[in-house]
Design a protein around this motif. Structure first.
Motif, mmCIF file in Angstrom:
data_model
loop_
_atom_site.group_PDB
_atom_site.id
_atom_site.type_symbol
_atom_site.label_atom_id
_atom_site.label_comp_id
_atom_site.label_asym_id
_atom_site.label_seq_id
_atom_site.Cartn_x
_atom_site.Cartn_y
_atom_site.Cartn_z
ATOM 1 N N GLU A 167 0.808 -1.222 0.000
ATOM 2 C CA GLU A 167 0.000 0.000 0.000
ATOM 3 C C GLU A 167 0.842 1.275 0.000
ATOM 4 O O GLU A 167 0.365 2.333 -0.386
ATOM 5 C CB GLU A 167 -0.946 0.015 1.211
ATOM 6 N N LEU A 186 0.815 1.973 -3.553
ATOM 7 C CA LEU A 186 -0.545 2.332 -3.990
ATOM 8 C C LEU A 186 -0.859 3.775 -3.611
ATOM 9 O O LEU A 186 -1.416 4.536 -4.401
ATOM 10 C CB LEU A 186 -1.603 1.416 -3.346
ATOM 11 N N LYS A 187 -0.507 4.142 -2.372
ATOM 12 C CA LYS A 187 -0.775 5.514 -1.890
ATOM 13 C C LYS A 187 -0.043 6.538 -2.740
ATOM 14 O O LYS A 187 -0.593 7.566 -3.122
ATOM 15 C CB LYS A 187 -0.264 5.682 -0.442
ATOM 16 N N ASP A 207 -1.768 6.802 -6.055
ATOM 17 C CA ASP A 207 -3.068 7.472 -5.931
ATOM 18 C C ASP A 207 -2.874 8.981 -5.793
ATOM 19 O O ASP A 207 -3.632 9.763 -6.365
ATOM 20 C CB ASP A 207 -3.850 6.910 -4.737
ATOM 21 N N TYR A 265 -8.290 4.399 -2.352
ATOM 22 C CA TYR A 265 -7.440 4.816 -3.482
ATOM 23 C C TYR A 265 -8.306 5.057 -4.715
ATOM 24 O O TYR A 265 -8.171 4.355 -5.740
ATOM 25 C CB TYR A 265 -6.374 3.737 -3.762
ATOM 26 N N LEU A 289 -6.609 5.687 -8.177
ATOM 27 C CA LEU A 289 -5.929 4.490 -8.685
ATOM 28 C C LEU A 289 -6.955 3.466 -9.192
ATOM 29 O O LEU A 289 -6.750 2.823 -10.224
ATOM 30 C CB LEU A 289 -5.072 3.875 -7.560
#
Ligand SMILES: N[C@@H](CCC(=O)N[C@@H](CS)C(=O)NCC(=O)O)C(=O)O
Length: 227
Positions: A130, A133-134, A137, A178, A181
């Protein structure tokens, strides 16, 4: 023997091979496609690249490119219809892709195959992923794609890995915080290009008729994310 078209050793579900196919599709470079089974790789491929990972591209000159990101970069030098080269800072793309292929891919493998890594629950490995991912995003909050408002090499290089991460637990992914994303991923999943690179082929045998990729009978795709 020197072949007229490049030969691509590929494996449909491999995210690295997917990235290479997206790059070759973008540049509209037609190759001979040889679908590989990882448990039974063709000797012809191993002879070209003893490290024996897919994708492997053999150019008409005989030169071999056996790193997926290098395959896309090479494809861009041949044909760059949306002018990716000048629209991005190469180092920004390189940095993001290195993080994808390094720490994020490691977290992805631990999360996806968490039964093999019983020291921690899957959520632990997911949280490691993550971090990336963060970051993505946040970028997508400010622009439609990872390096700006146009799609580039960074998007096609990273998308197959985010897809894999999402597919470990789709319910979790698509309700996780997210939103940008998720939208970015969904756009790729719905796009014609993704479908075009996910055609199924039987494993290659030397006596088979030649399979061309991109499929010469399909239309040209100028925008990889467009539905
Ligand atoms: N750094 C390589 C990695 C390629 C890679 O690891 N591909 C996997 C399949 S997704 C593979 O061929 N693994 C060898 C095997 O499983 O035997 C690239 O970007 O092309």
């Amino acid at each position: 023997m020197i072949n007229q078209r490049p030969i691509l050793y590929s494996f449909r579900r491999c995210p690295y091979a997917m990235r290479a196919r997206l790059g070759l599709l973008y540049a509209q470079i037609t190759c001979e496609l040889r679908e590989v089974t990882l448990r039974n790789k063709p000797q012809e491929m191993i002879a070209l690249s003893p490290k024996a990972t897919v994708p492997v591209l053999q150019l008409a000159s005989g030169q071999v490119i056996d790193e997926s990101y290098d395959i896309i970069k090479w494809a861009m030098t041949q044909n760059d219809p949306a002018d990716w080269e000048s629209s991005i800072t190469q180092s920004d793309s390189d940095e993001l892709v290195a993080e994808n292929d390094g720490p994020f891919k490691s977290a992805l493998d631990h999360y996806k195959y968490s039964a093999r890594f019983p020291d921690h629950p899957p959520e632990y490995y997911r949280a490691q992923g993550e971090v990336f991912l963060k970051k993505l995003d946040q970028r997508l909050q400010d622009s439609l794609y990872l390096l700006g408002d146009s799609q580039t090499i960074a998007d096609i290089s990273i998308f197959p890995f985010i897809r894999q991460f999402a597919h470990v637990d789709r319910d979790w992914f698509f309700t996780a915080p997210y939103p940008h994303l998720q939208k970015w991923l969904q756009q790729f999943l719905d796009g014609v290009s993704f479908k075009a690179v996910m055609t199924k082929y039987a494993p290659w045998k030397p006596e088979d008729i030649i399979i061309y990729f991109p499929d010469l009978n399909q239309g040209h795709h100028s925008s990889l994310g467009a539905p």
